[in-house]
Write a protein that holds these residues in place. Structure first.
Motif, PDB file in Angstrom:
ATOM      1  N   LEU A   1      -4.494   5.709  -8.089  1.00 57.43           N
ATOM      2  CA  LEU A   1      -5.727   5.476  -7.850  1.00 57.43           C
ATOM      3  C   LEU A   1      -6.126   4.657  -7.131  1.00 57.43           C
ATOM      4  O   LEU A   1      -7.016   4.133  -6.197  1.00 57.43           O
ATOM      5  CB  LEU A   1      -6.289   6.595  -8.738  1.00 57.43           C
ATOM      6  N   ALA A   2      -6.825   3.612  -8.651  1.00 51.46           N
ATOM      7  CA  ALA A   2      -7.090   2.374  -8.953  1.00 51.46           C
ATOM      8  C   ALA A   2      -6.393   1.319  -7.901  1.00 51.46           C
ATOM      9  O   ALA A   2      -7.389   0.482  -6.436  1.00 51.46           O
ATOM     10  CB  ALA A   2      -7.217   2.058  -9.903  1.00 51.46           C
ATOM     11  N   ARG A   3      -5.402   1.102  -7.247  1.00 50.08           N
ATOM     12  CA  ARG A   3      -4.428   0.665  -6.401  1.00 50.08           C
ATOM     13  C   ARG A   3      -4.947   1.091  -5.073  1.00 50.08           C
ATOM     14  O   ARG A   3      -4.461   0.405  -4.363  1.00 50.08           O
ATOM     15  CB  ARG A   3      -3.030   0.455  -6.833  1.00 50.08           C
ATOM     16  N   VAL A   4      -5.100   2.373  -5.360  1.00 49.03           N
ATOM     17  CA  VAL A   4      -5.254   3.352  -3.398  1.00 49.03           C
ATOM     18  C   VAL A   4      -6.538   3.108  -2.957  1.00 49.03           C
ATOM     19  O   VAL A   4      -6.846   2.767  -1.966  1.00 49.03           O
ATOM     20  CB  VAL A   4      -4.531   4.400  -3.206  1.00 49.03           C
ATOM     21  N   ARG A   5      -6.936   3.397  -3.776  1.00 47.97           N
ATOM     22  CA  ARG A   5      -8.718   3.591  -3.404  1.00 47.97           C
ATOM     23  C   ARG A   5      -9.378   3.021  -4.164  1.00 47.97           C
ATOM     24  O   ARG A   5     -11.143   2.915  -3.722  1.00 47.97           O
ATOM     25  CB  ARG A   5      -9.335   5.050  -3.757  1.00 47.97           C
ATOM     26  N   GLY A   6      -9.210   1.801  -5.197  1.00 45.70           N
ATOM     27  CA  GLY A   6     -10.065   1.005  -5.404  1.00 45.70           C
ATOM     28  C   GLY A   6     -10.724   1.725  -7.580  1.00 45.70           C
ATOM     29  O   GLY A   6     -10.388   2.597  -7.036  1.00 45.70           O
ATOM     30  N   ASN A   7     -11.131   0.549  -8.301  1.00 42.11           N
ATOM     31  CA  ASN A   7     -11.946   0.801  -9.439  1.00 42.11           C
ATOM     32  C   ASN A   7     -13.033   1.617  -9.922  1.00 42.11           C
ATOM     33  O   ASN A   7     -13.119   2.244 -11.065  1.00 42.11           O
ATOM     34  CB  ASN A   7     -11.719  -0.465  -9.891  1.00 42.11           C
TER      35      ASN A   7
ATOM     36  N   ALA B   1       0.565  -1.182   0.542  1.00 34.43           N
ATOM     37  CA  ALA B   1       0.158  -0.149   0.345  1.00 34.43           C
ATOM     38  C   ALA B   1       0.370   1.523  -0.168  1.00 34.43           C
ATOM     39  O   ALA B   1       0.348   2.426  -0.719  1.00 34.43           O
ATOM     40  CB  ALA B   1      -1.196  -0.457   1.281  1.00 34.43           C
ATOM     41  N   GLU B   2       1.806   1.183   0.913  1.00 32.03           N
ATOM     42  CA  GLU B   2       2.820   2.161   0.401  1.00 32.03           C
ATOM     43  C   GLU B   2       3.609   3.063  -0.633  1.00 32.03           C
ATOM     44  O   GLU B   2       3.411   3.661  -0.948  1.00 32.03           O
ATOM     45  CB  GLU B   2       4.213   1.968   1.857  1.00 32.03           C
ATOM     46  N   LYS B   3       3.810   2.266  -1.088  1.00 33.40           N
ATOM     47  CA  LYS B   3       4.223   1.959  -2.802  1.00 33.40           C
ATOM     48  C   LYS B   3       3.634   2.459  -3.629  1.00 33.40           C
ATOM     49  O   LYS B   3       3.768   3.305  -4.169  1.00 33.40           O
ATOM     50  CB  LYS B   3       4.774   0.984  -3.101  1.00 33.40           C
ATOM     51  N   TRP B   4       2.083   2.564  -4.097  1.00 33.36           N
ATOM     52  CA  TRP B   4       0.833   2.620  -4.659  1.00 33.36           C
ATOM     53  C   TRP B   4       1.116   4.439  -4.078  1.00 33.36           C
ATOM     54  O   TRP B   4      -0.017   4.964  -4.915  1.00 33.36           O
ATOM     55  CB  TRP B   4      -0.144   2.169  -5.145  1.00 33.36           C
ATOM     56  N   GLU B   5       0.519   4.828  -2.558  1.00 30.55           N
ATOM     57  CA  GLU B   5       0.544   5.813  -2.321  1.00 30.55           C
ATOM     58  C   GLU B   5       1.603   6.805  -2.499  1.00 30.55           C
ATOM     59  O   GLU B   5       1.020   7.876  -2.460  1.00 30.55           O
ATOM     60  CB  GLU B   5       0.260   5.792  -0.535  1.00 30.55           C
TER      61      GLU B   5
END
Length: 427
Positions: free
Chosen positions: A358-364, A328-332
């Motif tokens: 954004l999809a990886r952090v907050r969803g599709n 999660a840290e990576k994509w944030e």
């Protein structure tokens, strides 16, 4: 490498070196003569090598022929006395210097002089008196050996437009009497952005180069060795800037870090059949750890300045893409870097890539709302992203998006990668 591949390969790597040295020797006013001599040298190779076989040292052969043709050019009395001699006398600041030059013409194609000439040409071409696009186009032609059609593709225009632009650029350089000299710090500050843009364009031509239907030369460029060589040539030019104390600046180090990170994944981007492998499907074991480490070194060096450039942000984004753990840290971090990049310099491509993060952090679902606002309806990667975002919730919409993306694909490699997605969406 066969003869049919070798000459285009050498044209790409040696043409610009010969032209740079000859321009440094003749002056920018004789740029077209330098280009003609370099072109005639390769024409001689195309005519001679098939008959006599490859010489033991092809590059040395080219340099020898180029030197002879340059000497012949200078020794044509009518041309020399009418055009070259006055310019040489003026440049040398002494009467009779031109006459001395004709007695013992020396064309220095040593490694040191080639590098020096190319560095000086970078800044001579990127003169503030000509538009930025013309600077970049001329640099791609002279320093990178790009064909007119390739430059036209880079600017999304036609060959006639590029030829006119290059002609005007040469004329402006001639009118302004631009000299090929080591410029001072003030001039470096003004021209360095255009130089860095040119180097990055060379890198991306190699990194993203794929076969274009019906274009034989582009197909040759798409071979793995050639693609890699173009990328590393751009990195070599960037290292030339770093090796010079005047141009060893934070933005230059950031650009080299960015290219190292991208180049580390170059092999992993191509499958066994030559197809494009998207980031999520790449084999991490094929990433080049040494290049990643080198990129980290230059990224640390880039942090010494007070100015944050797009190269700093893109280098950091590329770094996080080289982190193997999918956390999660990576994509944030990637998302926040894209947010900052778009504030600094907006581009549709960056916005598209930011939507994936954004999809990886907050969803599709959240990312879909943002993606639909972009409306990049002529971009195949836009529909590929929409397909990714629909996958898992609406297989039918995902398939439609992938099919649309495949219909817009500009290369067979892209189309094959998307066809795999279409097949997968039907499971």
């Amino acid at each position: 490498m066969g003869q049919n591949e070798l000459i285009p390969h050498l044209f790409r790597t040696e043409y610009r070196k010969i032209v740079s040295v000859l321009c440094a020797r003749f002056g920018l006013g004789q740029m077209e003569a330098a280009e003609d001599i370099a072109s005639e040298t390769f024409l001689a190779a195309m005519q001679t090598w098939p008959l006599n076989g490859l010489p033991p040292h092809p590059v040395a052969w080219l340099y020898h022929v180029a030197k002879n043709k340059a000497r012949n050019y200078l020794q044509r009395e009518s041309v020399f006395r009418g055009k070259i001699a006055p310019e040489l006398r003026q440049a040398d600041g002494a009467p009779g210097a031109g006459d001395a030059a004709i007695e013992g013409v020396e064309i220095d194609l040593s490694t040191a002089n080639i590098e020096d000439s190319q560095l000086r040409m970078m800044f001579a071409i990127c003169h503030p008196s000509i538009p930025t696009e013309a600077q970049i186009g001329l640099s791609l032609r002279i320093l990178c050996g790009f064909g007119i059609e390739e430059i036209a593709d880079a600017f999304l225009t036609n060959k006639a437009t590029i030829n006119k632009r290059l002609f005007r650029a040469r004329e402006r350089l001639r009118e302004e009497k631009v000299d090929i000299v080591v410029v001072d710090a003030r001039e470096v500050e003004g021209r360095l952005p255009a130089v860095l843009t040119t180097i990055y364009l060379l890198f991306t031509e190699g990194y993203y180069s794929v076969p274009r239907d019906g274009v034989a030369f582009a197909k040759a460029l798409a071979t793995e060795g050639m693609r890699s060589e173009l990328c590393h040539e751009a990195m070599r030019l960037c290292r030339m800037l770093i090796d010079n104390p005047l141009t060893d600046q934070p933005a230059v180090n950031a650009l080299l870090a960015l290219m190292c990170f991208h180049a580390s994944r170059l092999d992993a981007r191509v499958g066994v059949q030559g197809e494009l492998v998207l980031y999520a499907d790449q084999e991490v074991s094929r990433w080049d750890a040494e290049l990643i480490s080198e990129g980290a070194y230059f990224m640390r060096r880039s942090a010494s300045g007070a100015v944050l450039t797009k190269y700093h942000l893109e280098a950091n984004i590329a770094y996080w893409h080289c982190v193997k753990e999918d956390s999660a840290e990576k994509w944030e971090n990637i998302l926040q870097l894209y947010n900052h990049l778009l504030q600094l310099e907006y581009s549709p491509v960056a916005a598209l890539n930011r939507t994936y993060a954004l999809a990886r952090v907050r969803g599709n679902a959240v990312a879909l709302l943002e993606a639909e606002k972009l409306k990049l309806t002529t971009n195949p990667y836009y529909f590929a992203l929409l397909g990714e975002l629909h996958a898992g919730t609406d297989a039918g919409k995902a398939r439609i998006c992938y099919e649309h993306a495949a219909s817009l694909a500009k290369s067979e490699a892209d189309r094959q990668a998307l066809m795999k997605k279409i097949v997968g969406s039907g499971r």
